[in-house]
Write a protein that holds these residues in place. Structure first.
Motif, PDB file in Angstrom:
ATOM      1  N   ASP A  88       0.824  -0.903  -0.127  1.00 56.40           N
ATOM      2  CA  ASP A  88      -0.028   0.220  -0.158  1.00 56.40           C
ATOM      3  C   ASP A  88       0.741   1.276   0.062  1.00 56.40           C
ATOM      4  O   ASP A  88       2.221   1.061   0.018  1.00 56.40           O
ATOM      5  CB  ASP A  88      -1.069  -0.137   1.102  1.00 56.40           C
ATOM      6  CG  ASP A  88      -0.455   0.241   2.573  1.00 56.40           C
ATOM      7  OD1 ASP A  88       0.830   0.419   2.655  1.00 56.40           O
ATOM      8  OD2 ASP A  88      -1.225   0.349   3.543  1.00 56.40           O
ATOM      9  N   ASN A  89       0.388   2.395   0.008  1.00 59.70           N
ATOM     10  CA  ASN A  89       0.864   3.721  -0.161  1.00 59.70           C
ATOM     11  C   ASN A  89       1.367   4.344   1.381  1.00 59.70           C
ATOM     12  O   ASN A  89       2.056   5.348   1.323  1.00 59.70           O
ATOM     13  CB  ASN A  89       0.286   4.719  -0.971  1.00 59.70           C
ATOM     14  CG  ASN A  89       0.338   4.347  -2.426  1.00 59.70           C
ATOM     15  OD1 ASN A  89       1.117   3.559  -2.818  1.00 59.70           O
ATOM     16  ND2 ASN A  89      -1.003   4.559  -2.894  1.00 59.70           N
ATOM     17  N   GLY A  90       1.093   3.739   2.434  1.00 64.96           N
ATOM     18  CA  GLY A  90       1.318   4.184   3.884  1.00 64.96           C
ATOM     19  C   GLY A  90       2.594   3.791   4.121  1.00 64.96           C
ATOM     20  O   GLY A  90       3.440   3.355   3.413  1.00 64.96           O
ATOM     21  N   TRP A  91       2.792   3.660   5.400  1.00 63.95           N
ATOM     22  CA  TRP A  91       4.169   3.307   6.152  1.00 63.95           C
ATOM     23  C   TRP A  91       3.972   2.001   6.467  1.00 63.95           C
ATOM     24  O   TRP A  91       2.802   1.286   6.743  1.00 63.95           O
ATOM     25  CB  TRP A  91       4.126   4.010   7.395  1.00 63.95           C
ATOM     26  CG  TRP A  91       5.611   4.164   7.956  1.00 63.95           C
ATOM     27  CD1 TRP A  91       5.982   3.013   9.181  1.00 63.95           C
ATOM     28  CD2 TRP A  91       6.878   4.654   7.520  1.00 63.95           C
ATOM     29  NE1 TRP A  91       7.368   3.211   9.160  1.00 63.95           N
ATOM     30  CE2 TRP A  91       7.981   4.333   8.259  1.00 63.95           C
ATOM     31  CE3 TRP A  91       7.130   5.583   6.358  1.00 63.95           C
ATOM     32  CZ2 TRP A  91       9.077   4.540   7.994  1.00 63.95           C
ATOM     33  CZ3 TRP A  91       8.224   5.974   6.280  1.00 63.95           C
ATOM     34  CH2 TRP A  91       9.464   5.637   7.144  1.00 63.95           C
ATOM     35  N   GLY A 107       4.579  -0.696   3.208  1.00 64.36           N
ATOM     36  CA  GLY A 107       4.237   0.503   2.599  1.00 64.36           C
ATOM     37  C   GLY A 107       5.288   1.341   1.824  1.00 64.36           C
ATOM     38  O   GLY A 107       6.594   1.330   2.088  1.00 64.36           O
ATOM     39  N   ARG A 108       4.720   1.927   0.786  1.00 65.58           N
ATOM     40  CA  ARG A 108       5.469   2.498  -0.258  1.00 65.58           C
ATOM     41  C   ARG A 108       6.230   3.779   0.240  1.00 65.58           C
ATOM     42  O   ARG A 108       7.240   4.009  -0.258  1.00 65.58           O
ATOM     43  CB  ARG A 108       4.798   2.588  -1.506  1.00 65.58           C
ATOM     44  CG  ARG A 108       4.469   1.640  -2.314  1.00 65.58           C
ATOM     45  CD  ARG A 108       3.735   1.793  -3.603  1.00 65.58           C
ATOM     46  NE  ARG A 108       3.371   0.584  -4.308  1.00 65.58           N
ATOM     47  CZ  ARG A 108       2.136   0.014  -4.341  1.00 65.58           C
ATOM     48  NH1 ARG A 108       1.042   0.521  -3.458  1.00 65.58           N
ATOM     49  NH2 ARG A 108       1.797  -1.250  -4.656  1.00 65.58           N
ATOM     50  N   GLN A 109       5.410   4.250   1.344  1.00 64.87           N
ATOM     51  CA  GLN A 109       6.107   5.508   1.756  1.00 64.87           C
ATOM     52  C   GLN A 109       7.452   5.432   2.457  1.00 64.87           C
ATOM     53  O   GLN A 109       8.490   6.180   2.011  1.00 64.87           O
ATOM     54  CB  GLN A 109       5.275   6.042   3.062  1.00 64.87           C
ATOM     55  CG  GLN A 109       5.822   7.611   3.410  1.00 64.87           C
ATOM     56  CD  GLN A 109       4.765   7.785   4.687  1.00 64.87           C
ATOM     57  OE1 GLN A 109       3.736   7.418   5.051  1.00 64.87           O
ATOM     58  NE2 GLN A 109       5.036   9.027   5.379  1.00 64.87           N
ATOM     59  N   THR A 185       1.285  -2.960  14.834  1.00 67.22           N
ATOM     60  CA  THR A 185       2.704  -2.342  14.995  1.00 67.22           C
ATOM     61  C   THR A 185       3.038  -1.486  13.767  1.00 67.22           C
ATOM     62  O   THR A 185       3.234  -1.927  12.735  1.00 67.22           O
ATOM     63  CB  THR A 185       3.814  -3.285  15.016  1.00 67.22           C
ATOM     64  OG1 THR A 185       3.403  -4.232  16.178  1.00 67.22           O
ATOM     65  CG2 THR A 185       4.964  -2.911  15.431  1.00 67.22           C
ATOM     66  N   VAL A 186       3.065  -0.316  13.884  1.00 64.89           N
ATOM     67  CA  VAL A 186       3.548   0.753  12.853  1.00 64.89           C
ATOM     68  C   VAL A 186       5.025   1.025  13.050  1.00 64.89           C
ATOM     69  O   VAL A 186       5.328   1.636  13.939  1.00 64.89           O
ATOM     70  CB  VAL A 186       2.509   1.988  12.764  1.00 64.89           C
ATOM     71  CG1 VAL A 186       3.016   3.006  11.788  1.00 64.89           C
ATOM     72  CG2 VAL A 186       1.089   1.530  12.751  1.00 64.89           C
ATOM     73  N   ASP A 187       5.741   0.817  11.940  1.00 65.64           N
ATOM     74  CA  ASP A 187       6.950   1.034  11.850  1.00 65.64           C
ATOM     75  C   ASP A 187       7.408   2.565  11.303  1.00 65.64           C
ATOM     76  O   ASP A 187       7.616   2.709  10.203  1.00 65.64           O
ATOM     77  CB  ASP A 187       7.817   0.032  11.523  1.00 65.64           C
ATOM     78  CG  ASP A 187       7.773  -1.217  12.172  1.00 65.64           C
ATOM     79  OD1 ASP A 187       7.809  -1.256  13.412  1.00 65.64           O
ATOM     80  OD2 ASP A 187       7.453  -2.211  11.531  1.00 65.64           O
TER      81      ASP A 187
END
Length: 187
Positions: A88-91, A107-109, A185-187
């Motif tokens: 996806d385009n997020g983190w 995430g592509r960000q 868990t968001v890195d």
């Protein structure tokens, strides 16, 4: 896989030694031995990981090379996967439902910012295997994630991270493992 190989080699060596010493040796059925030494197999579905599929496969292979208690395999057609991997385009982030089960978002960000795709994949799979973020941290720690900076390309878990995964999955023995439900868990 290192411990299983060592134990099987030791069993063969003992059997041969016993036979050479004049004893009668017979091989024990391997089904009990194999099941006791078998890793817990987790399947992953990278069909929606788009341009990151090769990085995901490499991240899974790195874990397979690094630990004995769990093995990550691509899901077979028609089978339900333990781990879904999406681009996806997020983190990058991981949603762990139970130990060994969940969804990974590549995430592509982070990729646009210069982070390594194989490191991202191995790191996020580490969350599914029960590892938390270890921030801030050095590049030698896979679970340091983005805090190691974009120059860090290390996709390998360190000794402590390997040991924690082995403990999470019962070493080389198969058995149920429990982890908190629905952890993001968001890195």
């Amino acid at each position: 896989m290192h411990v299983r190989t060592l134990l099987r080699g030791l069993a063969v060596a003992l059997t041969v030694s016993f036979a050479l010493a004049g004893g009668h040796a017979s091989a024990a059925p391997t089904t009990a031995e194999d099941s006791a030494l078998a890793p817990r197999v987790l399947t992953y579905d990278a069909s929606a990981s788009a341009e990151f599929k090769a990085a995901v496969d490499r991240g899974a292979a790195i874990w397979n090379e690094s630990v004995d208690g769990v093995e990550l395999r691509p899901v077979a057609a028609g089978q339900r996967a333990n781990i879904r991997i999406l681009a996806d385009n997020g983190w990058p982030r991981a949603l762990t439902t139970t130990l060994g089960n969940g969804t990974v978002y590549i995430g592509r960000q982070a990729v646009v910012q210069g982070y390594d795709t194989v490191r991202i994949s191995a790191h996020e799979l580490g969350h599914i295997l029960g590892l938390p973020d270890r921030k801030p941290g050095p590049c030698s720690s896979l679970m340091s994630g983005s805090s190691a900076g974009t120059a860090c390309k290390n996709p390998y878990p360190n000794a402590a991270e390997k040991a924690e995964v082995e403990e999470n999955f019962g070493g080389v023995f198969v058995g149920p493992a429990v982890a908190p439900r629905n952890v993001v868990t968001v890195d």
